[in-house]
Design a protein around this motif. Structure first.
Motif, PDB file in Angstrom:
ATOM      1  N   LEU A   1       0.825  -1.200   0.000  1.00 50.03           N
ATOM      2  CA  LEU A   1       0.000   0.000   0.000  1.00 50.03           C
ATOM      3  C   LEU A   1       0.865   1.259   0.000  1.00 50.03           C
ATOM      4  O   LEU A   1       0.613   2.200  -0.756  1.00 50.03           O
ATOM      5  CB  LEU A   1      -0.922  -0.026   1.224  1.00 50.03           C
ATOM      6  CG  LEU A   1      -1.989   1.040   1.304  1.00 50.03           C
ATOM      7  CD1 LEU A   1      -2.957   0.932   0.128  1.00 50.03           C
ATOM      8  CD2 LEU A   1      -2.749   0.885   2.612  1.00 50.03           C
ATOM      9  N   VAL A   2       1.907   1.257   0.815  1.00 50.25           N
ATOM     10  CA  VAL A   2       2.818   2.404   0.871  1.00 50.25           C
ATOM     11  C   VAL A   2       3.508   2.598  -0.485  1.00 50.25           C
ATOM     12  O   VAL A   2       3.637   3.728  -0.963  1.00 50.25           O
ATOM     13  CB  VAL A   2       3.850   2.236   2.006  1.00 50.25           C
ATOM     14  CG1 VAL A   2       4.976   3.250   1.897  1.00 50.25           C
ATOM     15  CG2 VAL A   2       3.166   2.347   3.364  1.00 50.25           C
ATOM     16  N   GLY A   3       3.904   1.513  -1.120  1.00 50.27           N
ATOM     17  CA  GLY A   3       4.527   1.609  -2.440  1.00 50.27           C
ATOM     18  C   GLY A   3       3.609   2.266  -3.458  1.00 50.27           C
ATOM     19  O   GLY A   3       4.043   3.125  -4.232  1.00 50.27           O
ATOM     20  N   LYS A   4       2.345   1.888  -3.432  1.00 49.89           N
ATOM     21  CA  LYS A   4       1.381   2.487  -4.357  1.00 49.89           C
ATOM     22  C   LYS A   4       1.197   3.970  -4.064  1.00 49.89           C
ATOM     23  O   LYS A   4       1.102   4.788  -4.979  1.00 49.89           O
ATOM     24  CB  LYS A   4       0.031   1.772  -4.256  1.00 49.89           C
ATOM     25  CG  LYS A   4       0.027   0.381  -4.836  1.00 49.89           C
ATOM     26  CD  LYS A   4      -1.327  -0.277  -4.658  1.00 49.89           C
ATOM     27  CE  LYS A   4      -1.319  -1.723  -5.116  1.00 49.89           C
ATOM     28  NZ  LYS A   4      -2.606  -2.389  -4.866  1.00 49.89           N
ATOM     29  N   MET A   5       1.150   4.303  -2.774  1.00 48.86           N
ATOM     30  CA  MET A   5       0.962   5.710  -2.409  1.00 48.86           C
ATOM     31  C   MET A   5       2.179   6.548  -2.795  1.00 48.86           C
ATOM     32  O   MET A   5       2.046   7.674  -3.258  1.00 48.86           O
ATOM     33  CB  MET A   5       0.675   5.831  -0.909  1.00 48.86           C
ATOM     34  CG  MET A   5      -0.682   5.275  -0.513  1.00 48.86           C
ATOM     35  SD  MET A   5      -0.987   5.359   1.255  1.00 48.86           S
ATOM     36  CE  MET A   5      -1.296   7.112   1.441  1.00 48.86           C
TER      37      MET A   5
ATOM     38  N   MET B   1      -2.266   8.136  -7.378  1.00 54.29           N
ATOM     39  CA  MET B   1      -3.614   7.961  -6.840  1.00 54.29           C
ATOM     40  C   MET B   1      -4.328   9.302  -6.794  1.00 54.29           C
ATOM     41  O   MET B   1      -3.703  10.351  -6.618  1.00 54.29           O
ATOM     42  CB  MET B   1      -3.562   7.405  -5.415  1.00 54.29           C
ATOM     43  CG  MET B   1      -3.030   6.023  -5.283  1.00 54.29           C
ATOM     44  SD  MET B   1      -3.022   5.558  -3.532  1.00 54.29           S
ATOM     45  CE  MET B   1      -3.334   3.832  -3.647  1.00 54.29           C
ATOM     46  N   THR B   2      -5.641   9.236  -6.936  1.00 51.84           N
ATOM     47  CA  THR B   2      -6.437  10.444  -6.755  1.00 51.84           C
ATOM     48  C   THR B   2      -6.483  10.752  -5.263  1.00 51.84           C
ATOM     49  O   THR B   2      -6.094   9.922  -4.428  1.00 51.84           O
ATOM     50  CB  THR B   2      -7.880  10.245  -7.260  1.00 51.84           C
ATOM     51  OG1 THR B   2      -8.518   9.259  -6.438  1.00 51.84           O
ATOM     52  CG2 THR B   2      -7.909   9.820  -8.718  1.00 51.84           C
ATOM     53  N   LEU B   3      -6.971  11.915  -4.916  1.00 48.60           N
ATOM     54  CA  LEU B   3      -7.084  12.284  -3.504  1.00 48.60           C
ATOM     55  C   LEU B   3      -7.988  11.298  -2.772  1.00 48.60           C
ATOM     56  O   LEU B   3      -7.656  10.836  -1.670  1.00 48.60           O
ATOM     57  CB  LEU B   3      -7.625  13.711  -3.369  1.00 48.60           C
ATOM     58  CG  LEU B   3      -7.819  14.213  -1.935  1.00 48.60           C
ATOM     59  CD1 LEU B   3      -6.508  14.133  -1.154  1.00 48.60           C
ATOM     60  CD2 LEU B   3      -8.363  15.624  -1.949  1.00 48.60           C
ATOM     61  N   GLU B   4      -9.098  10.951  -3.378  1.00 43.32           N
ATOM     62  CA  GLU B   4     -10.037  10.002  -2.758  1.00 43.32           C
ATOM     63  C   GLU B   4      -9.371   8.640  -2.547  1.00 43.32           C
ATOM     64  O   GLU B   4      -9.504   8.026  -1.487  1.00 43.32           O
ATOM     65  CB  GLU B   4     -11.286   9.852  -3.630  1.00 43.32           C
ATOM     66  CG  GLU B   4     -12.402   9.076  -2.971  1.00 43.32           C
ATOM     67  CD  GLU B   4     -13.004   9.779  -1.764  1.00 43.32           C
ATOM     68  OE1 GLU B   4     -13.402   9.062  -0.821  1.00 43.32           O
ATOM     69  OE2 GLU B   4     -13.056  11.014  -1.753  1.00 43.32           O
ATOM     70  N   GLU B   5      -8.635   8.173  -3.537  1.00 49.49           N
ATOM     71  CA  GLU B   5      -7.928   6.897  -3.417  1.00 49.49           C
ATOM     72  C   GLU B   5      -6.843   6.967  -2.337  1.00 49.49           C
ATOM     73  O   GLU B   5      -6.647   6.016  -1.573  1.00 49.49           O
ATOM     74  CB  GLU B   5      -7.299   6.503  -4.757  1.00 49.49           C
ATOM     75  CG  GLU B   5      -8.298   6.131  -5.822  1.00 49.49           C
ATOM     76  CD  GLU B   5      -7.672   6.002  -7.202  1.00 49.49           C
ATOM     77  OE1 GLU B   5      -8.248   5.270  -8.027  1.00 49.49           O
ATOM     78  OE2 GLU B   5      -6.616   6.624  -7.466  1.00 49.49           O
ATOM     79  N   SER B   6      -6.162   8.092  -2.273  1.00 48.38           N
ATOM     80  CA  SER B   6      -5.124   8.280  -1.262  1.00 48.38           C
ATOM     81  C   SER B   6      -5.705   8.263   0.141  1.00 48.38           C
ATOM     82  O   SER B   6      -5.122   7.665   1.050  1.00 48.38           O
ATOM     83  CB  SER B   6      -4.381   9.600  -1.493  1.00 48.38           C
ATOM     84  OG  SER B   6      -3.677   9.570  -2.704  1.00 48.38           O
TER      85      SER B   6
END
Length: 84
Positions: free
Chosen positions: A25-29, A34-39
């Protein structure tokens, strides 16, 4: 026919699974795509995973304390409630 209950995972297995999910999850962030909502959703999930990891570590430490000095289980119990 009744279903068998799912076997409980050990705190160690839960820790390893949660830690791996948290790292992914941290890697994706960190990729920043990511959009704000996804973040926000990812951050929320990350907090939950972090808490699961912390809980599993506390359970493991309590277990080690109990095994190290079985004559003082109250000391180990006090440790578990002090850090909460």
């Amino acid at each position: 026919m009744a279903k068998k209950p799912a076997p409980e995972t050990s705190p160690v297995a839960d820790f390893e699974t949660s830690m791996q999910s948290l790292e992914e999850l941290v890697g994706k962030m960190e990729a920043g795509e990511m959009t704000l909502e996804e973040s926000l959703a990812a951050y929320e999930r990350g907090v939950g995973l972090y808490r699961r990891c912390q809980s599993a570590l506390e359970q493991a430490e309590l277990r080690v304390r109990q095994l190290s000095d079985p004559a003082k289980p109250d000391d180990a119990q006090a440790f578990a409630t002090d850090d909460a």
